[in-house]
Design an enzyme around this catalytic site. Sequence first.
Site, mmCIF file in Angstrom:
data_model
loop_
_atom_site.group_PDB
_atom_site.id
_atom_site.type_symbol
_atom_site.label_atom_id
_atom_site.label_comp_id
_atom_site.label_asym_id
_atom_site.label_seq_id
_atom_site.Cartn_x
_atom_site.Cartn_y
_atom_site.Cartn_z
ATOM 1 N N LYS A 154 -16.728 -1.747 -1.553
ATOM 2 C CA LYS A 154 -16.753 -0.286 -1.943
ATOM 3 C C LYS A 154 -15.598 -0.218 -3.053
ATOM 4 O O LYS A 154 -16.097 0.312 -4.083
ATOM 5 C CB LYS A 154 -16.653 0.673 -0.902
ATOM 6 C CG LYS A 154 -16.704 2.052 -1.256
ATOM 7 C CD LYS A 154 -16.209 3.008 -0.018
ATOM 8 C CE LYS A 154 -14.780 3.123 0.218
ATOM 9 N NZ LYS A 154 -14.169 4.163 -0.843
ATOM 10 N N ASN A 155 -14.363 -0.509 -2.780
ATOM 11 C CA ASN A 155 -13.392 -0.294 -3.525
ATOM 12 C C ASN A 155 -13.468 -1.202 -4.794
ATOM 13 O O ASN A 155 -12.575 -0.976 -5.845
ATOM 14 C CB ASN A 155 -12.071 -0.362 -2.837
ATOM 15 C CG ASN A 155 -11.801 0.739 -2.005
ATOM 16 O OD1 ASN A 155 -12.477 1.729 -1.974
ATOM 17 N ND2 ASN A 155 -11.146 0.801 -0.850
ATOM 18 N N CYS B 78 -10.669 11.591 1.290
ATOM 19 C CA CYS B 78 -10.213 11.698 2.566
ATOM 20 C C CYS B 78 -8.914 12.279 2.793
ATOM 21 O O CYS B 78 -8.133 12.450 1.858
ATOM 22 C CB CYS B 78 -9.986 10.371 3.073
ATOM 23 S SG CYS B 78 -11.240 9.062 3.648
ATOM 24 N N ARG C 51 -12.475 10.449 -4.343
ATOM 25 C CA ARG C 51 -11.389 10.340 -5.213
ATOM 26 C C ARG C 51 -11.609 9.325 -6.273
ATOM 27 O O ARG C 51 -11.034 9.539 -7.387
ATOM 28 C CB ARG C 51 -9.996 9.862 -4.144
ATOM 29 C CG ARG C 51 -8.880 9.904 -5.079
ATOM 30 C CD ARG C 51 -7.507 9.441 -4.183
ATOM 31 N NE ARG C 51 -6.374 9.666 -5.008
ATOM 32 C CZ ARG C 51 -5.845 8.711 -5.931
ATOM 33 N NH1 ARG C 51 -6.420 7.748 -5.818
ATOM 34 N NH2 ARG C 51 -4.857 8.915 -6.423
ATOM 35 N N ARG D 164 -2.413 12.189 -2.596
ATOM 36 C CA ARG D 164 -2.581 10.888 -3.723
ATOM 37 C C ARG D 164 -2.551 11.516 -4.972
ATOM 38 O O ARG D 164 -3.554 11.360 -5.687
ATOM 39 C CB ARG D 164 -3.892 9.988 -3.063
ATOM 40 C CG ARG D 164 -3.840 9.666 -1.583
ATOM 41 C CD ARG D 164 -4.785 8.658 -1.533
ATOM 42 N NE ARG D 164 -5.994 9.311 -1.208
ATOM 43 C CZ ARG D 164 -7.307 8.801 -0.694
ATOM 44 N NH1 ARG D 164 -7.317 7.672 -0.592
ATOM 45 N NH2 ARG D 164 -8.548 9.780 -0.435
ATOM 46 N N ASP E 281 -5.687 0.613 4.823
ATOM 47 C CA ASP E 281 -7.003 0.723 5.466
ATOM 48 C C ASP E 281 -7.419 -0.100 6.360
ATOM 49 O O ASP E 281 -8.470 0.527 7.082
ATOM 50 C CB ASP E 281 -8.016 0.393 4.055
ATOM 51 C CG ASP E 281 -8.022 1.428 3.105
ATOM 52 O OD1 ASP E 281 -7.511 2.445 3.443
ATOM 53 O OD2 ASP E 281 -8.862 1.345 2.148
ATOM 54 N N ARG F 28 -19.216 6.869 4.106
ATOM 55 C CA ARG F 28 -18.738 6.617 2.756
ATOM 56 C C ARG F 28 -18.478 5.166 2.495
ATOM 57 O O ARG F 28 -18.307 4.672 1.320
ATOM 58 C CB ARG F 28 -17.472 7.555 2.542
ATOM 59 C CG ARG F 28 -17.777 8.919 2.556
ATOM 60 C CD ARG F 28 -16.450 9.807 2.154
ATOM 61 N NE ARG F 28 -15.859 9.077 1.165
ATOM 62 C CZ ARG F 28 -14.658 8.781 1.237
ATOM 63 N NH1 ARG F 28 -13.717 9.100 2.256
ATOM 64 N NH2 ARG F 28 -13.962 8.407 0.293
#
Length: 430
Positions: A22-23, A119, A95, A124, A311, A403
Site C-alpha cells: 500500500k505504502n 490514522c 494522509r 504528522r 507499523d 485501509r
Amino acid sequence: MDKFLIKGGKILKGQVAISGAKNSALPIMAASLLTAEPLHVHNIPKVRDLVTMSKLLTFMHVHVSVKEFPSSDYILQATKLNDEVAPYELVKTMRASILTLGPLIARVGVARVSLPGGCAIGARPVDLHLTALEKMGAEVETKAGYIEAKVPNHGRLKGAHIVFDKITVTGTENILMAAALADGESILENAAREPEVTDLVIMLRKMGAQITGDGTSVLKIKGVKELHGTDHTVIPDRIETGTFLVAGAITGGDLTITNCAPDHQGAIIAKLNEAGVPVEVVNDTTLHVSGAKKLIASDMTTEEYPGFATDMQAQYMALATQAQGSSIITETIFENRFLHASEMLRMGANIAIDNRRAVVRGPAKLTGTTVQASDLRASAGLVLAALVAQGETIIDRVYHIDRGYELIVEKLQDVGADIERFHDPSSSAA
C-alpha cells in the site's frame, strides 16, 4: 459498520500470499500526475486507501482505467490536468493525499491540496514538505485547511540542496517527484531509506528521471524537462508480511509466506529470532515461520528503516503479551501510538504505559471481549491478540484495517483462523 468476530485458540497452518505494498502503490499512483503518457501499474493491493487515491486522481481528471474495481492493475493517464485541487472530502481519511502536492506543482506550477487526515496516531506535520518546496522556489501558504502552492510567473521549480530536519517518508517521496521535473540538480540529505522510497525511485527512473543514491540517506536528482510513461510492478507489502510472521508465531502455527520480499524483513526476523521464533528464508520470495516452543520476552524500539518499523509495533505488542518475562517497547516515531494497549488490557494483557514506553509482562491469559480499533496497525494488533484469546472477540471499526490489508479475513480463514466479518446496522463509522 462492519466488525470482526474471532474465536481464539486456532493454530494457523498453511500458505499465505502477500499483496502489493500500500505504502508503495500510493506514491507510485500519485506519480501519474508527472506525465501526460500512461503509467501501467501492477500488483496494487485492493484496499480502501488505493480506492481513495484512484477517486482523488479521477477528480483531478487523470484517466484511471481498470478491468474491475477495485483492481490490481491500473492504467493511469494524466493527459491534461483540469483541476489542481485535492479536496478535503476525498482526502480526510488518507494522509497519502499529500503526495499529490509535489508532482502537481512540478508539472503545472500550482497546487491546492487539503491538509491530510488518516490514522489518529499522533502529529504528522507536513511542514518538512512545504519548507523543501519553498527552497525550490515555490510560494506556499496554508489557509482554510488547504495548502496552496505556486511557482511565480508560471515558472518551474529550481533544484535545491535540502536537508530534512527529521526522516520523513512521504516528505522524501513528495520532493523526489517535485525534483524530477525541476530545473537543475537537487540533493536530499537525511532522506528516508524505506523500500517504498526505492520502489518509487526505480519507477521514476523508468519514466526518464535521473536519480542516484536510492537505498541511502542522500538522494541526488537532476531535473529533466519531461517524463514519459512506463510499466511497473509494485513491491510486496513488508508490513503485511510481518503481520503474518507474527500470526504464525503467536498461534504456535506453521506458515509459509509467499510473494514477499525477505530482504525487507531483516529487523522483524531478527527480533522474532530473539523472541525464540524460528523464521526460515526459503528463497527470495518465500519465508517460513513456525511457532516457538516458548516465546521469550525481548525489548524492541521502533526506528526508521532499516530498523524495526513503527507499523509493526502493535503486532509485536500482541506477541509480547504471550512471551515469558517483561518486554519493553519504545515508540520513537509517533507520540500517540499505544492506543491499542488499552484494548489489550481489557482482554487481560499486563501492560504499563509510560509516555513513549510500554512494559509488557507475559505470558498473559487473554480473554475475548469487544474491542475497538483506533488505527490501521492497531487493528492488526488486536486481530493477533484475538487469535490467542479464550472465547470470542468482537473488533469494532474494522474500516481501519480495510485501509491497508487486502482480504485479511479470507487470508486468515484459509490458514485456519476462526474469523468472520459481519455488518452491524446499529452502529456507524465515526
